[in-house]
Design a protein around this motif. Structure first.
Motif, PDB file in Angstrom:
ATOM      1  N   GLU A   4       0.823  -1.206   0.000  1.00 56.03           N
ATOM      2  CA  GLU A   4       0.000   0.000   0.000  1.00 56.03           C
ATOM      3  C   GLU A   4       0.859   1.259   0.000  1.00 56.03           C
ATOM      4  O   GLU A   4       0.525   2.250  -0.649  1.00 56.03           O
ATOM      5  N   GLN A   5       1.971   1.235   0.748  1.00 56.69           N
ATOM      6  CA  GLN A   5       2.894   2.377   0.782  1.00 56.69           C
ATOM      7  C   GLN A   5       3.566   2.574  -0.573  1.00 56.69           C
ATOM      8  O   GLN A   5       3.813   3.702  -0.988  1.00 56.69           O
ATOM      9  N   GLU A   8       1.040   4.262  -2.811  1.00 53.36           N
ATOM     10  CA  GLU A   8       0.897   5.658  -2.392  1.00 53.36           C
ATOM     11  C   GLU A   8       2.076   6.495  -2.888  1.00 53.36           C
ATOM     12  O   GLU A   8       1.892   7.584  -3.436  1.00 53.36           O
ATOM     13  N   ASP A  37      -2.644   0.980  -8.156  1.00 57.45           N
ATOM     14  CA  ASP A  37      -3.368   0.440  -7.012  1.00 57.45           C
ATOM     15  C   ASP A  37      -3.340  -1.083  -7.115  1.00 57.45           C
ATOM     16  O   ASP A  37      -2.614  -1.632  -7.953  1.00 57.45           O
TER      17      ASP A  37
END
Length: 145
Positions: A4-5, A8, A37
């Protein structure tokens, strides 16, 4: 860094450097990310460009993103797939970061003609590794995306 990081950081730093092969010769160029994503890393290019033909011929690529605030590179490798989906093309064309495409759309007689002006590619299930000065001499660890 967790998956997820990584997404981002990539989305905050949308310029990527894409490495492809033309025959046996490597080619690298800057590209503009659309989004990243869990569904993959998505960008687009014109079907008249060399990079398009290189991807079609050999879809295995590597992307490199650089975050100057953290002084890291995120390198992602994998196989690109072409997305022939009018919904994603419409989403891209209407996104604020793609305002430049509105002139193209206006100058086309039909929506289909406009959609033929660009192709969308996605790298899904890639493998990422993080480079920093601190980890320069340590073995690289792949992070499955």
């Amino acid at each position: 860094m967790q998956k997820e990081q990584i997404f981002e950081t990539i989305n905050k730093n949308p310029v990527l450097f894409l490495a492809t092969l033309e025959g046996t010769e490597p080619r690298v160029r800057g590209m503009l990310l659309y989004k990243a994503d869990k569904e993959g890393i998505i960008f687009h290019t014109g079907p008249h460009k060399d990079v398009y033909h290189q991807i079609i011929e050999k879809p295995q690529v590597q992307m490199c993103f650089y975050d100057a605030t953290q002084n890291i590179q995120i390198r992602v490798r994998g196989t690109l797939e072409k997305l022939d989906d009018e919904n994603i093309k419409e989403e891209i064309a209407n996104h604020p970061t793609r305002a430049f495409m509105q002139n193209w759309k206006t100058n086309c007689a039909t929506k289909e003609e406009f959609y033929k002006m660009f192709s969308v590619f996605r790298l899904k299930n890639g493998k990422a590794n993080i480079w920093t000065f601190q980890t320069n001499f340590t073995p690289k660890e792949d992070i499955q995306l």
